[in-house]
Motif scaffolding. Structure first.
Motif, PDB file in Angstrom:
ATOM      1  N   SER A  99      71.103  -2.783  26.494  1.00 55.44           N
ATOM      2  CA  SER A  99      70.840  -2.505  27.821  1.00 55.44           C
ATOM      3  C   SER A  99      72.146  -2.403  28.601  1.00 55.44           C
ATOM      4  N   LEU A 129      67.707  -5.599  31.439  1.00 53.66           N
ATOM      5  CA  LEU A 129      68.808  -6.473  31.298  1.00 53.66           C
ATOM      6  C   LEU A 129      68.449  -7.980  31.843  1.00 53.66           C
ATOM      7  N   ARG A 180      60.138 -12.104  24.468  1.00 51.84           N
ATOM      8  CA  ARG A 180      60.892 -11.557  23.478  1.00 51.84           C
ATOM      9  C   ARG A 180      60.431 -12.158  22.063  1.00 51.84           C
ATOM     10  N   ARG A 233      60.991 -12.819  30.136  1.00 50.90           N
ATOM     11  CA  ARG A 233      61.933 -13.236  29.536  1.00 50.90           C
ATOM     12  C   ARG A 233      61.557 -14.176  28.249  1.00 50.90           C
ATOM     13  N   GLU A 247      65.364  -9.411  32.556  1.00 54.63           N
ATOM     14  CA  GLU A 247      64.368  -9.833  32.003  1.00 54.63           C
ATOM     15  C   GLU A 247      64.539  -9.979  30.316  1.00 54.63           C
ATOM     16  N   LYS A 248      65.683  -9.287  29.784  1.00 51.56           N
ATOM     17  CA  LYS A 248      65.807  -9.492  28.265  1.00 51.56           C
ATOM     18  C   LYS A 248      64.509  -8.772  27.660  1.00 51.56           C
ATOM     19  N   THR A 249      64.151  -7.725  28.017  1.00 52.76           N
ATOM     20  CA  THR A 249      63.012  -7.001  27.326  1.00 52.76           C
ATOM     21  C   THR A 249      63.733  -6.404  26.208  1.00 52.76           C
ATOM     22  N   MET A 268      70.505  -7.254  24.892  1.00 51.67           N
ATOM     23  CA  MET A 268      71.471  -7.095  25.900  1.00 51.67           C
ATOM     24  C   MET A 268      72.543  -5.962  25.644  1.00 51.67           C
TER      25      MET A 268
END
Length: 479
Positions: free
Chosen positions: A228, A218, A479, A476, A220-222, A225
């Motif tokens: 997650s 969440l 993406r 981050r 690191e926004k891999t 959102m």
């Protein structure tokens, strides 16, 4: 104390040099890693669903695939033996040598083979994937494990509406004991759920790992959102439904480690020595509070204040271990119930227990004080590297590094570079928090030396040695 590269008195980094960002791994290799992690962490589910013979075939097939991948990687980019974790190698060698003095040689051979296959799988994941890919592979495997567990419990509670017993793992012709049920169908009646692994403590530990992984994803926004957040909610729900006292305490321990790391990150390097004593005192205080509250906490979760009979198990195993205190009885990993002294060693309510419910006591039993020392060195070495990875500020090279194929075959260290500090990455917490969860659970379960937990230990020990700093563009930005 390790110096920060930002210290003006330090002209060049006195630590492991930065690494450049990695090219993506082949999709097939990533899928294999996900299946390996899922199978190792969810081994009890496969055993309950397929039985031991089919499970052994599955493990053999996955192990063969890992070996083939490692051989190809080594052929393309040879990795010197010195780049591996030496304590890990020593532990595996000691397990193997114990065949010589084992009190049950045939069982030791089986245990050693199992240990090496698990270690090979862990090394495969560590070498084949970058830290970001390991995070995603763990996340995918844990989503499947938690999602299937919730669906399974819903199916049993809503459709079957009675307890579901798994095929007896060691003797398919006899019924399992009454307290050994794959699912008790407790989803709607307030009882603890067990998931596809058939044990609430095992499911709760998977939930703890998931909370660590999903939270880092969440930040690191891999992943998207919304995805997650939903899965963190699922993990919290299952944490509450398992009602595992031991994992609840482990969760508190992991949270404490995370708080200490975040505090240390904000303290200048020169003043960090002042923080560490307070961290140790806080840890001791947390243990003391836990022990004092166990009388109140455990009954609320329908658990005894003696850790559900574990104290009696520990006493029995320790008395046995002191009969061969130096080198132990011989490695066996899971106890072999058909050989002495494990045959009917611990039987509670008709259930034969196949572990000491403490990894350290189990290592002492099987490998003696020598093995306990080597195992402690493995945990300590991995922990120290994971700690520095978590608290040291990452460095960004001041100039574009020359291409250097690394030991993993995907990226490698640059030449001697002067680096500049960059913002901390949440993914740098992954090894330390997962290791903390593994070690805390090892005090009440022996899973650290078998199956999925040992695979994670091998993965961390290997990866933090090969690739200790997840540098390059922050996750981050990927993406």
């Amino acid at each position: 104390m390790m110096l920060s590269a930002s210290d003006p008195a330090l002209p060049a980094p006195a630590r492991v040099q930065p690494v450049v960002d990695a090219a993506p791994s082949p999709p097939g290799r990533i899928r294999l890693a996900v299946l390996v992690i899922f199978t190792s962490l969810g081994g009890d589910a496969w055993q309950s669903l397929l039985g031991w013979p089919a499970f052994i075939v599955l493990v053999a097939a996955l192990s063969a695939a890992c070996v083939v991948s490692l051989v190809r990687s080594h052929a393309a980019n040879p990795l010197p033996l010195s780049r591996y974790s030496k304590p890990l190698i020593a532990f595996l060698v000691l397990c193997t040598l114990s065949i010589i003095w084992s009190q049950y040689p045939s069982a030791t051979v089986l245990g050693v083979v199992s240990q090496w296959l698990t270690a090979i799988a862990g090394v495969f994941v560590a070498i084949s994937l970058s830290w970001v890919e390991i995070l995603r592979a763990l996340g995918t495997a844990l989503r499947w494990l938690l999602g299937l567990s919730l669906l399974f419990e819903f199916f049993v509670a809503a459709i079957v509406r009675h307890q579901v017993g798994a095929p007896w793992l060691l003797d398919p012709w006899n019924r399992p004991p009454g307290d050994y049920q794959w699912s008790e169908g407790n989803l709607f009646n307030g009882g603890a759920i067990q998931g596809i692994v058939g044990n609430r403590n095992l499911l709760a530990f998977l939930v703890l790992l998931a909370l660590i992984v999903f939270t880092i994803e969440l930040i690191e926004k891999t992943r998207p959102m919304v995805t997650s957040v939903i899965w963190i909610g699922v993990a919290l729900l299952e944490h509450a439904l398992t009602r595992s006292a031991t994992v609840l305490l482990a969760t508190a321990g992991v949270a404490f480690v995370m708080v200490v790391v975040l505090v240390v990150r904000r303290v200048p390097v020169a003043k960090r020595l002042i923080i560490y004593p307070f961290g140790f005192l806080g840890l001791i205080g947390l243990i003391a509070v836990t022990l004092n509250l166990s009388d109140q906490l455990f009954p609320l979760l329908h658990r005894g204040d003696n850790l559900t009979g574990r104290v009696a198990i520990w006493n029995t195993v320790l008395n046995l271990a002191w009969q061969h205190p130096v080198l132990g009885w011989g490695w066996v990993s899971y106890w072999a119930p058909w050989v002495e002294p494990f045959k009917n060693l611990i039987v509670i309510n008709g259930t034969v227990y196949l572990q000491a419910h403490n990894a350290w006591i189990d290592v002492f039993l099987q490998l003696g004080l020598v093995g306990l020392f080597v195992f402690s060195c493995l945990i300590a070495a991995t922990g120290v590297r994971a700690w520095w990875m978590a608290v040291d500020p990452p460095l960004q090279p001041l100039h574009t590094p020359q291409a250097a194929r690394g030991a993993s075959g995907r990226r490698g260290p640059t030449s001697a570079l002067v680096g500049r500090p960059t913002p901390y990455q949440a993914i740098a917490l992954l090894p330390l928090l997962v290791l903390a969860a593994l070690v805390i659970q090892s005090l009440t379960e022996s899973r650290l030396i078998v199956e999925g937990n040992f695979l994670l230990l091998v993965l961390l020990a290997t990866k933090v040695k090969l690739d200790p700093l997840p540098l390059g563009p922050p996750p981050r930005s990927m993406r």
